[in-house]
Write a protein that holds these residues in place. Sequence first.
Motif, short mmCIF file in Angstrom:
data_model
loop_
_atom_site.label_atom_id
_atom_site.label_comp_id
_atom_site.label_asym_id
_atom_site.label_seq_id
_atom_site.Cartn_x
_atom_site.Cartn_y
_atom_site.Cartn_z
N THR A 86 1.13 -1.73 0.36
CA THR A 86 -0.41 -0.03 -0.04
C THR A 86 0.64 1.05 0.25
OG1 THR A 86 -1.72 -1.11 1.46
CG2 THR A 86 -2.04 1.74 1.22
N GLN A 87 0.66 1.78 -0.69
CA GLN A 87 1.17 3.14 -1.29
C GLN A 87 0.77 4.07 -0.76
OE1 GLN A 87 4.34 3.17 -4.37
NE2 GLN A 87 3.11 1.90 -5.29
N SER A 88 0.54 5.70 -0.39
CA SER A 88 -0.06 7.26 -1.61
C SER A 88 0.24 7.42 -2.81
CB SER A 88 0.15 8.51 -0.60
OG SER A 88 1.67 8.59 -0.39
N ALA A 90 0.92 9.18 -5.68
CA ALA A 90 1.46 10.25 -5.79
C ALA A 90 0.98 11.64 -6.65
CB ALA A 90 2.88 9.81 -6.17
N ALA A 257 6.78 11.55 5.98
CA ALA A 257 5.75 10.33 5.14
C ALA A 257 6.53 10.21 3.19
CB ALA A 257 4.89 10.86 4.52
N GLN A 258 7.48 10.78 2.53
CA GLN A 258 7.76 10.93 1.20
C GLN A 258 9.42 9.77 1.66
OE1 GLN A 258 7.59 15.32 0.32
NE2 GLN A 258 6.24 14.77 -0.97
N LYS A 260 9.33 7.96 4.21
CA LYS A 260 9.37 6.63 4.07
C LYS A 260 8.91 5.69 2.78
CE LYS A 260 6.66 3.83 6.41
NZ LYS A 260 5.23 3.58 8.16
N GLU A 261 8.35 6.56 1.81
CA GLU A 261 7.73 5.83 0.79
C GLU A 261 8.15 5.33 -0.01
OE1 GLU A 261 5.92 4.59 -2.29
OE2 GLU A 261 4.93 4.73 -0.49
N LEU A 264 10.61 2.88 0.30
CA LEU A 264 9.90 1.32 0.00
C LEU A 264 10.13 0.89 -1.31
CD1 LEU A 264 6.96 1.80 2.16
CD2 LEU A 264 8.56 -0.44 2.56
N ARG A 265 10.09 1.88 -1.85
CA ARG A 265 10.01 1.96 -3.88
C ARG A 265 11.79 1.72 -4.16
NH1 ARG A 265 9.03 6.85 -4.60
NH2 ARG A 265 10.03 7.89 -5.09
#
Length: 484
Positions: A86-88, A90, A257-258, A260-261, A264-265
């Motif tokens: 799950t990811q926000s 973009a 948050a960015q 962290k994302e 993950l990416r």
Amino acid sequence: MYYIIWVLPAIAVLALIIIKRTSVTVAASIGTIIALLVSVVFPPSEFPLRESLIAVMRGAWIGWIVMPYILGGLLFWQIASNRTTTQSAAPPLNPLQQRRLLFSACFIIGPFAEAATGFGIGMLATLAMIRVFQLKPAYIIVFALMSQTIAPWGGLGSGTIVAAAMAGVSPTTLAVACSGLVAAVLAAWLPLFWRLAKQSGIEADKPELRNEALWMTSALLLLTLLTYLLGPETACLATYGLLIVVRFFWYDKPDQAQIKEAILRVLPYVALITILVVIRIIPPINKAFGQASMAPFEGLPAWTPLSHAGTWLFLVALSVALLQNRIGHIGEEIKKSWFAGQGAVYATFLFAMMAEILSQSGISSSLANGMRDVFQHYVILFTPILAGSFSMLSNSGNASNGLFMSSQVILAQQGGFSVMAVIALQHSSAACMSLFSPTRIFMAASMGGVPGYEREAYKMVVPFILRGFAVLIAIAGIIIFFSD
């Protein structure tokens, strides 16, 4: 007359690829058959059929070494670029952000990944980033190739280390000497990149173009300094790793948050690169993993399955699929990888066979000697042409250096040229121009999921090829001028 016959395989391949509507695989097949016939019927010296078959097997061995990079790279890219975590969502990128992402993908992220892995794997990182754009297939292929521009430092500088050993010089000294030549070629290629980016719809204004030129200049200056301090093995990783972090915080100004994302990416890529770097730079691990190796042919790379990047591409891809609960679909993903990459695999085997036939039969060295006899003092002008053309044909700077490096040392000594300048010209030409190999373009098309568009991409890179050769030949002229 013999010289015309000896160049027929190369002429046939280039003509079929550029002029005729023939696939790269078919062109490679025809070129290999012609090379085999020429080597047996018109060899410079005795070359019995048995020796020609051994040359074919040597080429097949090279293909076997490279094949896991292609298929493993495809599988890794498919798994890593289709995360189910799950990811926000973009936010959409504005034109300036798109341009900066494209530049980073081509000239910073791609070279960093290529430095850690080699063998064209840097294209995977570039492709993973530019897939957010709705680009025409040919542009995808060409932009992926831009990740290969820092070729002398690719694969932890392994090609430069081999070339230095052939020339009998220090790898660090050779790499530093190559820095200026690579910088000159990149200065000629950057405006062509700007033109292609504009044609693709990702434009930039003049201030941003100046910024890109400054970033590239800074990168090359830092790379040269760190090469001098650290050697070619880790200089590129240190340079571009630092630039990646600086650009991320400079331009994106990410919140928690960015960050962290972003982690993950890129986690699958970080895991892959970390594993390969650890295997290569920690002596006990490198030695232990390298014990299980096979080297059936003298002068060719050994197959070390435990330290082979292709092996780890497969293993990391499987690990990511397992963590994503997608292991049940791995068979389907492998089939997709084979379907997309089979053409590149066939082409790699065939071009390697052709290169070994020409090398083992003595045709390649005879062509070089003939040119030296004819052009005498000015034969250095042909060093970039021979080195670059052969590396394009064989998809390997090592193959070109293996054929011509020792003769270049002798030629420099006999002609009163700077030995370091001549071998740097040989290695830089072979390394830089290898990125336009039909095999590598086939790999980019396969990895990018756009097979069948290689011809259009080749038309786009012709100006890069011509300008690259022009710069390198001009440098050869400068070497001659200062030797007089």
